[in-house]
Design an enzyme around this catalytic site. Structure first.
Site, mmCIF file in Angstrom:
data_model
loop_
_atom_site.group_PDB
_atom_site.id
_atom_site.type_symbol
_atom_site.label_atom_id
_atom_site.label_comp_id
_atom_site.label_asym_id
_atom_site.label_seq_id
_atom_site.Cartn_x
_atom_site.Cartn_y
_atom_site.Cartn_z
ATOM 1 N N LEU A 215 59.990 -4.662 49.001
ATOM 2 C CA LEU A 215 59.300 -5.840 48.461
ATOM 3 C C LEU A 215 59.373 -6.985 49.457
ATOM 4 C CD1 LEU A 215 57.802 -6.102 45.719
ATOM 5 C CD2 LEU A 215 59.636 -7.665 45.034
ATOM 6 N N ILE B 64 50.917 2.528 53.015
ATOM 7 C CA ILE B 64 50.235 1.611 53.939
ATOM 8 C C ILE B 64 51.240 1.052 54.954
ATOM 9 C CG2 ILE B 64 48.262 0.941 52.554
ATOM 10 C CD1 ILE B 64 51.570 -0.985 52.489
ATOM 11 N N ARG C 43 54.311 2.987 57.363
ATOM 12 C CA ARG C 43 54.371 3.852 58.521
ATOM 13 C C ARG C 43 54.571 5.282 58.029
ATOM 14 N NH1 ARG C 43 52.541 0.268 60.976
ATOM 15 N NH2 ARG C 43 53.238 -0.714 62.924
ATOM 16 N N GLU D 69 49.171 10.076 64.564
ATOM 17 C CA GLU D 69 47.824 9.500 64.456
ATOM 18 C C GLU D 69 47.320 9.043 65.842
ATOM 19 O OE1 GLU D 69 48.408 4.905 63.202
ATOM 20 O OE2 GLU D 69 49.114 6.329 61.702
ATOM 21 N N HIS E 210 44.276 4.084 59.442
ATOM 22 C CA HIS E 210 45.194 2.997 59.794
ATOM 23 C C HIS E 210 44.419 1.696 60.001
ATOM 24 C CE1 HIS E 210 49.146 1.859 62.052
ATOM 25 N NE2 HIS E 210 48.737 0.914 61.238
HETATM 26 C C1 8YV Z 1 47.959 -3.066 63.385
HETATM 27 C C2 8YV Z 1 49.838 -2.290 62.050
HETATM 28 O O1 8YV Z 1 46.726 -3.630 63.229
HETATM 29 O O2 8YV Z 1 50.450 -4.508 61.655
HETATM 30 C C3 8YV Z 1 50.829 -3.385 62.011
HETATM 31 O O3 8YV Z 1 52.004 -3.106 62.330
HETATM 32 O O4 8YV Z 1 50.164 -1.153 62.077
HETATM 33 C C4 8YV Z 1 48.404 -2.648 62.035
HETATM 34 O O5 8YV Z 1 48.171 -3.696 61.144
HETATM 35 C C5 8YV Z 1 47.787 -1.920 64.329
HETATM 36 O O6 8YV Z 1 48.985 -1.426 64.690
HETATM 37 C C6 8YV Z 1 47.012 -2.435 65.537
HETATM 38 O O7 8YV Z 1 46.196 -1.438 66.024
#
Ligand code: 8YV
Length: 315
Positions: A153, A232, A234, A263, A281
């Site tokens: 959170l 959303i 990793r 990925e 992503h």
């Molecule tokens: C990034 C992300 O936009 O914010 C992060 O850590 O994984 C994504 O929002 C991405 O890594 C950039 O390509």
């Protein structure tokens, strides 16, 4: 005035590339045919690294840059940056939190609705002519009023919870400790307990060695055959083999994923799974947010070279 040398790890939109090229001598690592040879050549002169959340900066890359003093991450996740090297060498690190929170929370809720109400297969039902030949699309499941579990959170998890309140959902969360601002949401101490009392499990944790595969076979078993996983954060936070086994075995109802091991190359089992929603992503992938992220990434570099405090420091 001599320009500072920047090692750029991955591509940025033109509205960021232009200002970077104007302000610095930029070395484009991702375009090099022989990346090791490229790094050996330009590394000794590199003052800062400009990278992305998904790409980071490896131990070897940092070691190849003996003058390195700063790493600016375009993204909130800095798990792909070898922080131990940065700490031992006093290298500053920045990221781009806050500016992307709302977009990532938006896509998490969009993924839940699309997965459970099957908007993708429903559109195929129309486009294929099945609606005319086979009749009504098969009934799906209700989302409003169900139980949401939010694993982690932080800013993004909190924003997801605020959105789900609008759907009348019962919200529980697991974090290191109860969070202010989460009054009325149930705090539970661990992922298994959270999964047991959730219909939809949102994975919103920063990825660390401690969170690796926190969503494992035991958690998925606790979530149960009507449960879904929405990730959303990793891919490392989810045991993908256990997830695929549960999806293929019907031990969970579905998964909506914006991140994947390896990925943009996925485990091919995802491509044949019918109860999974796949996204590239792009949680932060809006013009407005990516412009804000890019400016923040560049402003952190500017602050560093001006000897000023970083705007959004990690280290
Ligand atoms: C990034 C992300 O936009 O914010 C992060 O850590 O994984 C994504 O929002 C991405 O890594 C950039 O390509």
């Amino acid at each position: 005035m001599t320009k500072h040398h920047i090692l750029q790890v991955g591509a940025y939109p033109e509205w960021d590339q232009g200002p970077l090229d104007a302000a610095y001598t930029v070395h484009r690592w991702w375009e090099a045919a022989d990346k090791d040879a490229f790094l050996a050549k330009v590394g000794p002169g590199v003052d800062a690294i400009a990278t992305r959340g998904d790409l980071g900066a490896s131990e070897a890359m940092i070691a190849a840059c003996p003058k390195l003093k700063m790493i600016s991450v375009f993204g909130v996740g800095y798990d792909a940056v070898h922080l131990a090297s940065c700490r031992s060498r006093g290298i500053r690190v920045s990221n781009t939190p806050d500016v992307l929170t709302e977009d990532v929370a938006d896509i998490a809720v969009a993924m839940l609705l699309a997965l459970v109400r099957r908007t993708g297969p429903a559109e195929a039902w129309v486009r294929s002519g099945d609606w005319a030949t086979k009749g009504m699309f098969p009934l799906t499941r209700k989302v409003s009023g169900t139980r949401a579990g939010i694993l982690g959170l932080g800013r993004i998890g909190m924003a997801i919870g605020r959105r789900l309140q609008g759907f009348g959902m019962e919200i529980a969360y697991s974090a290191r400790s109860p969070k202010p601002g989460a009054e009325g949401w149930a705090f539970v101490p661990d992922a298994v307990t959270l999964a047991k009392q959730s219909d939809h499990l949102f994975v919103a944790l920063a990825a660390t060695p401690e969170t690796r595969h926190i969503v494992n076979a035991t958690v998925l078993q606790a979530l149960g055959p009507e449960g879904t996983v929405i990730n959303i954060s990793r891919a490392a936070n989810v045991d993908e083999t256990a997830l695929l086994d549960a999806l293929e075995g019907g031990r969970i109802a579905g998964a909506a994923l914006d991140v994947f091991e390896g990925e943009p190359n996925l485990n091919p089992r995802f491509l044949t799974a019918t109860n999974v929603l796949l996204q590239p992503h792009h949680g932060s992938g809006t013009i407005e947010t990516r412009k804000a992220m890019g400016k923040l990434m560049r402003d952190n570099l500017t602050a560093h070279f001006a000897g000023q405090p970083l705007l959004t420091p990690v280290l």
